[in-house]
Design a protein around this motif. Structure first.
Motif, PDB file in Angstrom:
ATOM      1  N   ASN A   1       0.811  -1.226   0.000  1.00 27.63           N
ATOM      2  CA  ASN A   1       0.000   0.000   0.000  1.00 27.63           C
ATOM      3  C   ASN A   1       0.843   1.275   0.000  1.00 27.63           C
ATOM      4  O   ASN A   1       0.451   2.284   0.589  1.00 27.63           O
TER       5      ASN A   1
ATOM      6  N   ASP B   1      -4.828  -2.220  -1.369  1.00 24.74           N
ATOM      7  CA  ASP B   1      -5.685  -1.099  -1.778  1.00 24.74           C
ATOM      8  C   ASP B   1      -5.901  -1.210  -3.288  1.00 24.74           C
ATOM      9  O   ASP B   1      -4.935  -1.204  -4.055  1.00 24.74           O
ATOM     10  N   PRO B   2      -7.164  -1.331  -3.721  1.00 25.15           N
ATOM     11  CA  PRO B   2      -7.412  -1.576  -5.145  1.00 25.15           C
ATOM     12  C   PRO B   2      -6.846  -0.483  -6.064  1.00 25.15           C
ATOM     13  O   PRO B   2      -6.327  -0.786  -7.140  1.00 25.15           O
ATOM     14  N   ASP B   3      -6.953   0.759  -5.631  1.00 25.38           N
ATOM     15  CA  ASP B   3      -6.467   1.853  -6.480  1.00 25.38           C
ATOM     16  C   ASP B   3      -4.948   1.829  -6.592  1.00 25.38           C
ATOM     17  O   ASP B   3      -4.388   2.034  -7.674  1.00 25.38           O
TER      18      ASP B   3
ATOM     19  N   THR C   1     -17.702  -1.538  -2.237  1.00 26.66           N
ATOM     20  CA  THR C   1     -16.783  -1.467  -1.103  1.00 26.66           C
ATOM     21  C   THR C   1     -15.388  -1.863  -1.587  1.00 26.66           C
ATOM     22  O   THR C   1     -15.226  -2.391  -2.690  1.00 26.66           O
ATOM     23  N   ARG C   2     -14.422  -1.628  -0.706  1.00 23.31           N
ATOM     24  CA  ARG C   2     -13.042  -1.979  -1.047  1.00 23.31           C
ATOM     25  C   ARG C   2     -12.899  -3.487  -1.312  1.00 23.31           C
ATOM     26  O   ARG C   2     -12.243  -3.902  -2.267  1.00 23.31           O
ATOM     27  N   ASP C   3     -13.560  -4.301  -0.496  1.00 24.27           N
ATOM     28  CA  ASP C   3     -13.466  -5.754  -0.674  1.00 24.27           C
ATOM     29  C   ASP C   3     -14.122  -6.187  -1.981  1.00 24.27           C
ATOM     30  O   ASP C   3     -13.638  -7.106  -2.648  1.00 24.27           O
TER      31      ASP C   3
ATOM     32  N   LYS D   1     -14.365  -4.346  -4.666  1.00 21.12           N
ATOM     33  CA  LYS D   1     -13.439  -3.960  -5.739  1.00 21.12           C
ATOM     34  C   LYS D   1     -12.308  -4.971  -5.845  1.00 21.12           C
ATOM     35  O   LYS D   1     -11.927  -5.386  -6.945  1.00 21.12           O
ATOM     36  N   LEU D   2     -11.774  -5.354  -4.679  1.00 20.41           N
ATOM     37  CA  LEU D   2     -10.655  -6.310  -4.694  1.00 20.41           C
ATOM     38  C   LEU D   2     -11.079  -7.630  -5.331  1.00 20.41           C
ATOM     39  O   LEU D   2     -10.298  -8.239  -6.063  1.00 20.41           O
TER      40      LEU D   2
END
Lengths: 159, 707
Positions: free
Chosen positions: B132, B168-170, B673-675, B677-678
């Motif tokens: 990250n 972190d996906p981004d 959500t972040r998850d 996206k992941l």
């Protein structure tokens, strides 16, 4: 009567294609071309033809849109991978990683659009394109050389 | 494998691929030196003697009128703390002699640059484990180091490998794009590699372990970078050359110089590290010799040795004291030593840089993480099989945090002892019958001696380092005569900061010992300031403690209050200190006043200039909207697909992915959500038209069903 029967009897597949199917084929072709950064009409036509040919050679449940989309996607993938195989002389262009790498390479090489006309053109000699692709090919990792990293113990001395 | 000791000449283990057999080694870079035992005897002997003298003096001062139990406690804590200070003092003194006489800390011969006798014969890889981190900074460091390496003409002997553990996906997508850009810009396809771990078990050590089990065996040596590391090509080539010519070396550590930050806090630390760091490195190298430590980055490691003996054990019991080993570097060095490989610290390896946290709070956050790892070392200190010096390194690791609560206990017990003494009335005829009264003994002179002795041990090496720079030829690079002012201000600042760190470290140690774990976050690498309110919030407990303690000290004895006042001032002023030292503006103003100047600031090396240039070129490179980018940009999409492992989702995952895509089509990216996206990023991402087509298909299906 299946599509294969129609084809074997000399009828073209297009003759029996519904308007919905035409739209689906064209949408699929456009989407795939867009994923290669292309809007070229002749490339589009070649891909549409490849999709029709693939459908003509296969049977499927005509009202199952999801299956048909998958079939068309697979057909587009195979047509493009086959063309890459012909251009590069490599035999593993169908694998997803290799295919994606070639897509990257084509997008990089074709940034100014000079190879758009070549896309899916089986008739052309593509030596220059092959060189351009090889220059742009990414290599994420080197060759795998597996080994085990044994866990050490705190109980006794290392031997 | 051959077991070695520092005193023995040994048969060299084979190189990993055996390609060095029959090749002559360069004797000029042989890492050997005389009198290893004598060096350690001197250092530990002197430290023990000084500690014994200080302890005796303390007992004499406090026990003039008979030692109370609390005074005995004070003497005990004082002795432990003093031993710690003493070891550091003599390391510094030795380092000063070596620097002054321009001697190599290992060979004790005149220092001279490494002159390579030919091209490198080994294959090396620079590995950069990231989690990250800002991809722009990571790849700017990589590119600066790559360019420098290319300029040496030895680039063919090196590959680069970014080992991503990013969640972190981004940032994940930005890392991929930055990798592709670096490969293209540097024409380094097939030289710079990238892989992301699907599961990030065991954090950084697990990341390296996975690399070792997959690709590392392609290489003889690996140079481990931190996310903010930069190294010069010369330094990297020299390290590889040293490895080639010292086949029993398992690890060669370069002393990284902190650089690149502009806040006042970071500039003060950069300055003193640059001025005094080489002294301590030389001293450490002098007595550690082939049993030096590994600091986790900016070091070269023999891959074969690392794979064979650095697979870390899992400690029994639950975290924080059990479980996976967090501070892996010390332990890896200890296992290397256990297996007979040598670990060297080479102070003269210049061209090795890292970055510091920009402010005291981020510094403390990093320390909290390190504290948990270092406290685990207490268990390793007594584990069988490790070399005595490895145990000492573990002890030093523990003490780097453990000394704070000990210092705090010393001060608290001093307060209690003073309080007790004020309650006692002096007895001129104690205990037994005597004709003559027992007069109070004045020990103020001895007390003064002890104070000067202790403070001298604490600051003398640092002051001499500053004076050496001031009197040296290159003082201009440190701000000219202003180096003295910088030294004085740094000493003041560190005196005020020390009690804050004491309280924070004591809190961290207590937190670890009571079973609290720490998370895994990336280090702050921007010149971020700390707002006053945030500083006040962080330090409120410290301020209250300082005020209460001060009130008690005044109540007990005014003289004692003044004795404690430097400590109390640090505690009470902590929010102001944290806030103002985090200021970028003040940091830059200090730079204009030639305060805390380092050679890297005065005449920036090519690598750091390249780092600045590349960072400016990619300034603010977009690390937002990674998923959107994949959906819209065919190149990013293809690249991401190519970097994913070849596999197919199981039925359940397939359904989950389908649901997320439908949510995406209907509600937009912001709804994910972040998850989520992941999860969809873990498989080839559909382009926009396919996502929308999916929505259309579902809509049509539902319409058909309803009709």
């Amino acid at each position: 009567m299946t599509d294969l029967t129609f084809a074997s009897q000399g009828y073209s597949y297009a003759a029996f294609e519904s308007a919905a199917m035409t739209r689906l084929i064209e949408d699929t072709a456009r989407a795939w071309l867009r994923s290669f950064g292309l809007t070229n009409a002749s490339a589009n036509q070649r891909l549409v033809t490849a999709l029709r040919d693939a459908l003509a050679q296969d049977s499927f449940a005509a009202n199952d849109r999801t299956n048909m989309q998958d079939l068309l996607d697979q057909a587009a993938h195979d047509a493009i991978a086959g063309w890459f195989e012909q251009v590069t002389g490599q035999h593993d262009c169908y694998r997803s990683t290799a295919f994606s790498m070639l897509r990257c390479a084509f997008l990089s090489a074709n940034r100014d659009g000079i190879w758009s006309e070549h896309f899916l053109d089986q008739e052309r000699k593509n030596n220059d394109l092959a060189i351009a692709l090889s220059v742009q090919m990414m290599l994420p990792t080197p060759s795998l050389k597996s080994c085990e990293m044994p866990r050490q113990t705190l109980e006794r001395e290392a031997s | 494998m051959n077991r070695t000791s520092d005193q023995q000449e040994t048969t060299m283990p084979d190189g990993p691929t055996g390609q060095f057999d029959g090749v002559a080694y360069d004797p000029a870079v042989k890492l050997r030196g005389p009198g290893v035992g004598a060096r350690r005897f001197f250092l530990f002997g002197a430290s023990l003697a000084a500690t014994a003298y200080a302890a005796w003096l303390m007992a004499d001062v406090l026990g003039a009128d008979q030692l109370t139990i609390m005074e005995m406690v004070v003497v005990t804590f004082f002795t432990i703390n003093f031993a710690w200070i003493s070891l550091s003092f003599f390391t510094g003194i030795v380092g000063l002699f070596l620097r002054g006489l321009k001697l190599d800390a290992i060979t004790l011969k005149r220092l001279k640059p490494i002159e390579r006798q030919g091209p490198l014969r080994s294959k090396n890889v620079v590995v950069i484990p990231v989690y990250n981190e800002d991809p722009n900074r990571v790849f700017a460091g990589l590119r600066a180091s790559y360019e420098s390496l290319a300029a040496t003409g030895e680039i063919d002997a090196f590959d680069f490998f970014v080992l991503s553990d990013t969640r972190d996906p981004d940032i994940w997508i930005a890392e991929e794009m930055a990798w592709a850009k670096a490969c293209t810009d540097l024409n380094a396809r097939g030289k710079i590699f990238f892989r992301r771990r699907t599961e990030n078990t065991e954090r950084k050590s697990g990341n390296l372990k996975e690399f070792c089990e997959t690709y590392a065996a392609n290489y003889d040596h690996m140079i481990v970078f931190d996310a903010d590391s930069v190294m010069s090509g010369e330094a990297m080539v020299n390290m590889a050359y040293l490895m080639e010519n010292n086949q029993d070396a398992g690890i060669i550590q370069s002393p990284p110089q902190p650089t690149g930050r502009q806040t006042l806090f970071a500039r003060i630390l950069q300055f003193i590290s640059r001025v005094h760091g080489p002294t301590m490195s030389a001293g450490l190298s002098f007595w550690c010799m082939g049993s030096s430590n590994y600091w986790g980055h900016n070091a070269i490691i023999r891959v074969k040795a690392f794979i064979e003996c650095c697979g870390l054990p899992v400690l029994s019991g639950k975290p924080p004291m059990g479980g996976h080993i967090l501070s892996h570097d010390f332990v890896e060095a200890a296992f290397m030593r256990k297996a007979g490989w040598r670990c060297w610290l080479i102070p003269q390896l210049e061209g090795s840089w890292e970055e510091l946290p920009p402010n005291l709070i981020d510094f403390a956050i990093r320390d909290r993480r390190w504290c948990q790892g270092n406290m685990q070392h207490a268990r390793l200190m007594v584990a069988p099989g490790f070399k005595p010096l490895s145990r000492l390194h573990f002890f030093m690791g523990v003490m780097s945090f453990g000394s704070s609560p000990l210092w705090l206990l010393l001060l608290l017990s001093s307060t209690v002892a003073t309080l007790q003494n004020t309650q006692l009335t002096y007895s001129f005829f104690p205990g037994h019958f005597t004709m003559f009264p027992q007069w109070p003994v004045d020990r103020s002179f001895e007390m003064l001696v002890l104070l000067i002795f202790t403070i001298g041990m604490l600051v003398l090496p640092k002051i001499i380092s500053i004076l050496m720079v001031c009197l040296g030829r290159d003082r201009k690079q440190y701000g000219g005569v202003m180096v003295l002012a910088s030294g004085v201000l740094e000493t003041l600042y560190s005196a005020l900061q020390a009690p804050i760190m004491m309280m924070l470290h004591a809190q961290f140690v207590f937190s670890v010992l009571t079973g609290n774990q720490v998370g895994w976050d990336a280090q702050e690498r921007d010149d971020a300031g700390v707002p006053f309110r945030a500083a006040l919030k962080t330090h409120r407990t410290i301020i209250v403690i300082g005020l209460i303690w001060g009130a008690i000290a005044i109540f007990v004895d005014t003289a004692f209050f003044w004795w404690l006042s430097p400590i109390l001032a640090g505690l009470v002023l902590s929010p102001w200190l944290t806030h103002y030292s985090s200021s970028l503006k003040i940091g830059k103003a200090a730079r204009r006043m030639k305060l805390f100047v380092t050679p890297e600031e005065y005449d920036s090396p090519d690598e750091l200039r390249a780092l600045d240039r590349i960072t400016a070129e990619n300034g603010g490179g977009d690390v937002k909207d990674g998923l959107l980018r994949l959906i819209e940009d065919p190149y990013a999409n293809a690249l991401h697909s190519a970097l994913l492992p070849t596999r197919k989702p199981d039925a359940r995952t397939g359904i989950e992915i389908g649901i997320i895509y439908e949510k995406l089509a209907r509600l937009g990216i912001e709804s994910l959500t972040r998850d989520e996206k992941l999860l969809i990023l873990s498989w080839p991402v559909k382009p926009l038209d396919q996502i929308m087509a999916g929505r259309d298909a579902h809509a049509a299906q539902k319409t058909n069903e309803s009709s």
